[in-house]
Design a protein around this motif. Structure first.
Motif, PDB file in Angstrom:
ATOM      1  N   GLU A 120       0.844  -1.185   0.000  1.00 38.66           N
ATOM      2  CA  GLU A 120       0.000   0.000   0.000  1.00 38.66           C
ATOM      3  C   GLU A 120       0.885   1.243   0.000  1.00 38.66           C
ATOM      4  N   ALA A 121       0.259   2.409  -0.078  1.00 41.57           N
ATOM      5  CA  ALA A 121       1.078   3.621  -0.180  1.00 41.57           C
ATOM      6  C   ALA A 121       0.379   4.836   0.415  1.00 41.57           C
ATOM      7  N   VAL A 122       1.187   5.750   0.906  1.00 37.91           N
ATOM      8  CA  VAL A 122       0.767   7.110   1.225  1.00 37.91           C
ATOM      9  C   VAL A 122       1.523   8.017   0.265  1.00 37.91           C
ATOM     10  N   TYR A 123       0.813   8.929  -0.364  1.00 40.17           N
ATOM     11  CA  TYR A 123       1.437   9.809  -1.352  1.00 40.17           C
ATOM     12  C   TYR A 123       1.372  11.262  -0.893  1.00 40.17           C
ATOM     13  N   LYS A 142      -3.785   8.525   0.789  1.00 40.74           N
ATOM     14  CA  LYS A 142      -3.421   7.109   0.824  1.00 40.74           C
ATOM     15  C   LYS A 142      -4.001   6.383  -0.370  1.00 40.74           C
ATOM     16  N   HIS A 143      -3.386   5.238  -0.678  1.00 40.41           N
ATOM     17  CA  HIS A 143      -3.868   4.389  -1.763  1.00 40.41           C
ATOM     18  C   HIS A 143      -3.600   2.942  -1.380  1.00 40.41           C
ATOM     19  N   SER A 168       0.599   0.177  -3.932  1.00 38.79           N
ATOM     20  CA  SER A 168       1.848   0.939  -3.995  1.00 38.79           C
ATOM     21  C   SER A 168       2.435   0.928  -5.407  1.00 38.79           C
ATOM     22  N   LYS A 218       5.834   3.676   0.493  1.00 38.16           N
ATOM     23  CA  LYS A 218       5.277   2.329   0.470  1.00 38.16           C
ATOM     24  C   LYS A 218       5.167   1.810   1.902  1.00 38.16           C
ATOM     25  N   THR A 219       4.074   1.103   2.186  1.00 35.73           N
ATOM     26  CA  THR A 219       3.820   0.659   3.547  1.00 35.73           C
ATOM     27  C   THR A 219       2.887  -0.544   3.552  1.00 35.73           C
ATOM     28  N   SER A 270      -1.521   1.578   4.885  1.00 38.81           N
ATOM     29  CA  SER A 270      -1.617   2.970   4.443  1.00 38.81           C
ATOM     30  C   SER A 270      -2.502   3.807   5.366  1.00 38.81           C
ATOM     31  N   GLU A 287      -1.052   7.103   7.084  1.00 38.36           N
ATOM     32  CA  GLU A 287      -1.708   8.368   6.764  1.00 38.36           C
ATOM     33  C   GLU A 287      -2.183   9.058   8.045  1.00 38.36           C
TER      34      GLU A 287
END
Length: 244
Positions: free
Chosen positions: A140-143, A162-163, A166, A194-195, A198, A202
């Protein structure tokens, strides 16, 4: 029993897109594993049977055939070739010089099956990815992104979102979808963290900059803070986790 034939260009394309999404995964995997299709004919022979039973179409204007073959041909021409991740020689039907970048290959495929060969959007995706910093690991991801117009005015507004994926192309697409045509500037993607979670990351970053949250806007994820501060906060969090 007569075989159903798809008609109407919009209907044909709607049925084609899932096939292109499916086959693009196989093609990208083969390219990255040094086993790319060397011609359009080879690609059809290799991947057509992976797309199920034959489905035939006729748009009434001369475009007819097996939907599986058309999906592969259009994906190569209007996705991979148009995005310049492969060289196609029309005379010899040869595919060569495939890119070895997973992100560029996936974005090229999405140019056709997701954006209908919208080259302008594809260019914007490439620009977003070229200038962002990718840190961390996870699915997953935080952008983090800013706005190009606000940047020129030295107004440090930063978005933290967040999304659930990733994958860089997916993150960049989400950012562009959020902007649309309503904003005078363009998004400037600064970071992708990347995590494994997310939502948790976040929330941590939002709390860290709670006092700087923009409260009189429509969005709730904008902060009056320079984007470098968000990256530093993420790195501090990672360092703390590693020292535990």
């Amino acid at each position: 029993m007569a075989t159903e034939i798809l008609t109407g260009r919009s209907h044909i394309l709607r049925e084609m897109r899932p096939l292109q999404r499916q086959v693009s995964q196989a093609i990208v995997s083969d390219v990255l594993n040094d086993n790319p299709p060397s011609s359009r004919r080879e690609a059809i022979d290799r991947y057509k049977t992976q797309l199920g039973a034959a489905v035939f179409f006729d748009d009434g204007k001369g475009w007819t055939g097996d939907l599986r073959e058309a999906a592969i041909i259009c994906l190569i021409h209007y996705g991979f070739k148009k995005a310049k991740v492969v060289h196609f020689d029309e005379e010899t039907d040869t595919l060569s010089n495939w890119s070895k970048s997973k992100d560029k290959l996936q974005n090229a495929a999405a140019l056709e099956y997701e954006f209908g060969s919208n080259a302008r959007r594809a260019k914007m995706l490439d620009e977003l990815l070229d200038q962002c910093s990718v840190l961390g690991e996870g699915r997953e991801a935080v952008y983090v992104y800013t706005d190009s117009l606000l940047d020129t005015l030295d107004i440090p507004y930063t978005k933290i979102g967040k999304h659930l994926s990733s994958e860089l192309g997916s993150v960049a697409s989400r950012v562009l979808d959020q902007y649309g045509t309503a904003n005078p500037g363009r998004p400037v993607l600064r970071n992708v963290f990347k995590t494994a979670d997310s939502s948790a990351l976040e929330t941590l970053l939002h709390r860290a900059f709670q006092e700087h949250r923009v409260k009189d806007g429509i969005g709730t994820e904008w902060f009056l803070v320079v984007h470098h501060a968000v990256e530093n906060e993420f790195l501090s969090h990672v360092a703390m986790e590693e020292n535990r």
